[in-house]
Design a protein around this motif. Structure first.
Motif, PDB file in Angstrom:
ATOM      1  N   ILE A 105       0.922  -1.063   0.052  1.00  0.00           N
ATOM      2  CA  ILE A 105      -0.147   0.113   0.093  1.00  0.00           C
ATOM      3  C   ILE A 105       0.786   1.120   0.121  1.00  0.00           C
ATOM      4  O   ILE A 105       0.779   2.195  -0.865  1.00  0.00           O
ATOM      5  CB  ILE A 105      -1.033   0.139   1.150  1.00  0.00           C
ATOM      6  CG1 ILE A 105      -1.953  -1.041   0.988  1.00  0.00           C
ATOM      7  CG2 ILE A 105      -1.698   1.410   1.410  1.00  0.00           C
ATOM      8  CD1 ILE A 105      -2.697  -1.340   2.390  1.00  0.00           C
ATOM      9  N   LEU A 106       1.903   1.251   0.922  1.00  0.00           N
ATOM     10  CA  LEU A 106       2.783   2.525   1.016  1.00  0.00           C
ATOM     11  C   LEU A 106       3.644   2.876   0.002  1.00  0.00           C
ATOM     12  O   LEU A 106       3.812   3.846  -0.886  1.00  0.00           O
ATOM     13  CB  LEU A 106       3.683   2.294   2.073  1.00  0.00           C
ATOM     14  CG  LEU A 106       2.959   2.528   3.583  1.00  0.00           C
ATOM     15  CD1 LEU A 106       4.010   2.137   4.555  1.00  0.00           C
ATOM     16  CD2 LEU A 106       2.479   3.793   3.789  1.00  0.00           C
ATOM     17  N   ASN A 124       1.220   3.765  -3.058  1.00  0.00           N
ATOM     18  CA  ASN A 124       0.947   5.111  -2.788  1.00  0.00           C
ATOM     19  C   ASN A 124       2.076   6.332  -3.034  1.00  0.00           C
ATOM     20  O   ASN A 124       1.745   7.183  -3.767  1.00  0.00           O
ATOM     21  CB  ASN A 124       0.269   5.364  -1.439  1.00  0.00           C
ATOM     22  CG  ASN A 124      -0.118   6.906  -1.176  1.00  0.00           C
ATOM     23  OD1 ASN A 124      -0.517   7.500  -2.011  1.00  0.00           O
ATOM     24  ND2 ASN A 124      -0.151   7.317   0.319  1.00  0.00           N
ATOM     25  N   ASP A 154      -2.635  11.050   1.649  1.00  0.00           N
ATOM     26  CA  ASP A 154      -2.475  10.878   3.022  1.00  0.00           C
ATOM     27  C   ASP A 154      -3.343   9.516   3.322  1.00  0.00           C
ATOM     28  O   ASP A 154      -4.448   9.342   2.999  1.00  0.00           O
ATOM     29  CB  ASP A 154      -3.143  11.844   4.024  1.00  0.00           C
ATOM     30  CG  ASP A 154      -2.068  13.060   4.139  1.00  0.00           C
ATOM     31  OD1 ASP A 154      -1.082  13.072   3.393  1.00  0.00           O
ATOM     32  OD2 ASP A 154      -2.720  13.976   4.828  1.00  0.00           O
ATOM     33  N   LEU A 155      -2.895   8.456   4.014  1.00  0.00           N
ATOM     34  CA  LEU A 155      -3.501   7.359   4.301  1.00  0.00           C
ATOM     35  C   LEU A 155      -4.590   7.897   5.483  1.00  0.00           C
ATOM     36  O   LEU A 155      -5.685   7.231   5.540  1.00  0.00           O
ATOM     37  CB  LEU A 155      -2.766   6.166   4.917  1.00  0.00           C
ATOM     38  CG  LEU A 155      -1.884   5.272   3.763  1.00  0.00           C
ATOM     39  CD1 LEU A 155      -0.888   4.367   4.493  1.00  0.00           C
ATOM     40  CD2 LEU A 155      -3.048   4.714   2.831  1.00  0.00           C
ATOM     41  N   HIS A 156      -4.100   8.743   6.357  1.00  0.00           N
ATOM     42  CA  HIS A 156      -5.089   9.106   7.390  1.00  0.00           C
ATOM     43  C   HIS A 156      -6.563   9.424   7.069  1.00  0.00           C
ATOM     44  O   HIS A 156      -6.553  10.237   5.978  1.00  0.00           O
ATOM     45  CB  HIS A 156      -4.331  10.248   8.170  1.00  0.00           C
ATOM     46  CG  HIS A 156      -5.197  10.908   9.118  1.00  0.00           C
ATOM     47  ND1 HIS A 156      -5.218  10.239  10.428  1.00  0.00           N
ATOM     48  CD2 HIS A 156      -6.166  12.259   9.401  1.00  0.00           C
ATOM     49  CE1 HIS A 156      -6.172  10.927  11.325  1.00  0.00           C
ATOM     50  NE2 HIS A 156      -6.486  12.046  10.705  1.00  0.00           N
ATOM     51  N   ARG A 174      -8.224   7.921   5.160  1.00  0.00           N
ATOM     52  CA  ARG A 174      -8.904   7.161   3.945  1.00  0.00           C
ATOM     53  C   ARG A 174      -9.689   5.850   4.279  1.00  0.00           C
ATOM     54  O   ARG A 174      -9.503   5.144   5.752  1.00  0.00           O
ATOM     55  CB  ARG A 174      -7.887   6.669   3.177  1.00  0.00           C
ATOM     56  CG  ARG A 174      -7.186   7.927   2.375  1.00  0.00           C
ATOM     57  CD  ARG A 174      -8.044   8.660   1.390  1.00  0.00           C
ATOM     58  NE  ARG A 174      -7.522   9.452   0.347  1.00  0.00           N
ATOM     59  CZ  ARG A 174      -6.889  10.414   0.770  1.00  0.00           C
ATOM     60  NH1 ARG A 174      -7.195  11.199   1.621  1.00  0.00           N
ATOM     61  NH2 ARG A 174      -6.787  11.268  -0.336  1.00  0.00           N
ATOM     62  N   VAL A 208     -10.687   2.120   4.337  1.00  0.00           N
ATOM     63  CA  VAL A 208      -9.864   0.797   3.634  1.00  0.00           C
ATOM     64  C   VAL A 208     -10.893  -0.193   3.947  1.00  0.00           C
ATOM     65  O   VAL A 208     -11.314  -0.474   5.107  1.00  0.00           O
ATOM     66  CB  VAL A 208      -8.571   0.625   4.600  1.00  0.00           C
ATOM     67  CG1 VAL A 208      -7.947  -0.752   4.095  1.00  0.00           C
ATOM     68  CG2 VAL A 208      -7.489   1.914   4.259  1.00  0.00           C
ATOM     69  N   LEU A 244      -3.682  -0.602   9.947  1.00  0.00           N
ATOM     70  CA  LEU A 244      -4.198   0.477   9.084  1.00  0.00           C
ATOM     71  C   LEU A 244      -4.912   1.515  10.107  1.00  0.00           C
ATOM     72  O   LEU A 244      -5.156   2.807   9.953  1.00  0.00           O
ATOM     73  CB  LEU A 244      -5.222   0.147   7.834  1.00  0.00           C
ATOM     74  CG  LEU A 244      -4.448  -0.522   6.728  1.00  0.00           C
ATOM     75  CD1 LEU A 244      -5.338  -1.355   5.965  1.00  0.00           C
ATOM     76  CD2 LEU A 244      -3.588   0.511   6.125  1.00  0.00           C
ATOM     77  N   PHE A 272      -2.954   3.939  11.403  1.00  0.00           N
ATOM     78  CA  PHE A 272      -2.337   4.822  10.623  1.00  0.00           C
ATOM     79  C   PHE A 272      -3.637   6.061  10.592  1.00  0.00           C
ATOM     80  O   PHE A 272      -3.633   7.212   9.821  1.00  0.00           O
ATOM     81  CB  PHE A 272      -2.315   4.513   8.993  1.00  0.00           C
ATOM     82  CG  PHE A 272      -1.038   4.085   8.745  1.00  0.00           C
ATOM     83  CD1 PHE A 272      -0.059   4.896   8.287  1.00  0.00           C
ATOM     84  CD2 PHE A 272      -0.785   2.658   8.787  1.00  0.00           C
ATOM     85  CE1 PHE A 272       1.333   4.487   8.044  1.00  0.00           C
ATOM     86  CE2 PHE A 272       0.517   2.157   8.498  1.00  0.00           C
ATOM     87  CZ  PHE A 272       1.480   3.112   8.005  1.00  0.00           C
ATOM     88  N   CYS A 291      -6.885   5.326   9.440  1.00  0.00           N
ATOM     89  CA  CYS A 291      -7.757   4.893   8.323  1.00  0.00           C
ATOM     90  C   CYS A 291      -9.221   4.684   9.008  1.00  0.00           C
ATOM     91  O   CYS A 291      -9.329   4.160  10.194  1.00  0.00           O
ATOM     92  CB  CYS A 291      -7.114   3.910   7.752  1.00  0.00           C
ATOM     93  SG  CYS A 291      -5.762   3.985   6.578  1.00  0.00           S
ATOM     94  N   ILE A 303      -9.209   2.046  -0.721  1.00  0.00           N
ATOM     95  CA  ILE A 303      -8.293   0.695  -0.483  1.00  0.00           C
ATOM     96  C   ILE A 303      -9.087  -0.658  -0.368  1.00  0.00           C
ATOM     97  O   ILE A 303      -9.878  -0.398   0.672  1.00  0.00           O
ATOM     98  CB  ILE A 303      -7.089   1.228   0.237  1.00  0.00           C
ATOM     99  CG1 ILE A 303      -6.212   2.318  -0.164  1.00  0.00           C
ATOM    100  CG2 ILE A 303      -6.298   0.062   0.325  1.00  0.00           C
ATOM    101  CD1 ILE A 303      -5.349   2.954   0.982  1.00  0.00           C
TER     102      ILE A 303
END
Length: 330
Positions: free
Chosen positions: A113-114, A117, A141-143, A145, A147, A163, A166, A168, A200
């Motif tokens: 994922i990282l 991205n 930003d994953l924050h 998002r 998932v 996650l 993070f 998410c 995601i």
């Protein structure tokens, strides 16, 4: 017990021999995978040890049974490559390693994922060539998002926990929800809702007849445009042709695979000096927003030690006539 270890690599031998000092099985390491041709190599072995790309269909199982094999020890969790009904019919016991290191697979999913991205793989190659431009490296930003985790066994739950850390918003789908996971880390929803709202989507379920090609044209049509899709479970959960169409239309914006539905003749082998004949796989490699790793999510020292320990313990329990909790029954 005398055991033929099929499809063995140097790392299999290293970890199995180390752990076997405690069990003292008679291990014979065979490089080729098990199939209709190599099944004859199992003659006079009461037990064989196999991995995910070994073939154990009716013709192979019949050869094994005729040669006196009584035990099939899978050094993996999945068993979709074994015809369990035929194995039972022939009196063959099948054992597996239900959990080795769920952290290894979950952490690899996060790495994919990282990487997709933030495009660290592209940045690495650029900098080595003296190119420090940022064009084409934009991520998000994953924050905050959304998932979607499909399958909340141990691996799926750990992926969701990471996650959640993070920041998410974690959604989950599983026919058998885990109450603790739902209370602490994510919300269970039906599959359609998960596909519709997730930024995601990460697959963490075993392959069954019911979920073969779970991700097909219809599922992809439900997804948000530009969705990121991750699969570290089993290749045939995804209809690869449908995914290619999704990539071409930009409905799928990012794709990472550690498994592939036709991987058996490629993964775990060095084919760098050969022309790969799989046109579908080669098509996937042409997309700049696709990352493929060769079924390496499990590949940590912790996991290999656990696989060796559980595999050899399973064999010892069957040999001694004990109840093996990891025996597969149908």
């Amino acid at each position: 017990m005398k055991v033929a270890v099929f499809g063995s690599k140097s790392y299999d031998r290293l970890f199995l021999e180390k752990v076997n000092q405690k069990y003292d099985h008679d291990l014979y390491f065979i490089t080729p995978n098990l199939d209709l041709v190599t099944a004859a190599l199992a003659k006079e072995f009461p037990a064989i040890c196999v991995f995910v790309n070994d073939i154990l269909d009716r013709p192979v199982l019949e050869i094994l049974a005729d040669q006196g094999v009584k035990l099939i020890a899978l050094r993996c969790a999945g068993y979709d490559n074994v015809d369990l009904k035929v194995a039972q019919e022939l009196g063959l016991s099948v054992v597996r390693v239900p959990a080795y290191s769920p952290y290894a697979v979950a952490e690899h999913a996060i790495a994919l994922i990282l990487t997709l991205n933030r495009k660290t793989h592209k940045a690495y190659n650029r900098v080595r060539e003296g190119n420090f431009a940022l064009e084409g490296l934009l991520g998000f930003d994953l924050h905050n998002r959304v998932v979607g985790i499909i399958g909340t066994g141990k691996i799926g739950r750990i992926t969701g926990q990471i996650l959640h850390g993070f920041g998410c918003q974690v959604l989950a789908y599983d026919p058998y929800p885990d109450r603790e996971f739902g209370d602490r880390y994510g919300n269970y929803v039906d599959l359609k809702d998960l596909l519709t709202v997730s930024d995601i989507i990460s697959l963490h379920c075993p392959l069954t007849a019911e979920n073969h090609h779970l991700i097909d044209d219809k599922a992809i049509a439900l997804m948000k445009p530009g969705v990121m899709l991750i699969n570290t479970s089993r290749g045939a959960l995804i209809d690869t042709q449908a995914v290619i169409k999704g990539l071409k239309s930009s409905q799928i914006g990012h794709l990472a695979l550690d498994v592939y539905e036709r991987e058996s003749n490629m993964f775990f082998e060095d084919l760098s000096a050969e022309i790969i004949q799989d046109d579908i796989f080669q098509r996937l490699l042409t997309f700049p927003n696709v990352i493929i790793t060769g079924h390496q999510a499990f590949f940590t020292t912790d996991a290999l030690e656990n696989i060796a320990e559980t595999t050899l313990s399973n064999i010892a329990q069957i040999e001694q006539g004990k109840v093996c909790p990891n025996q597969i029954s149908i």
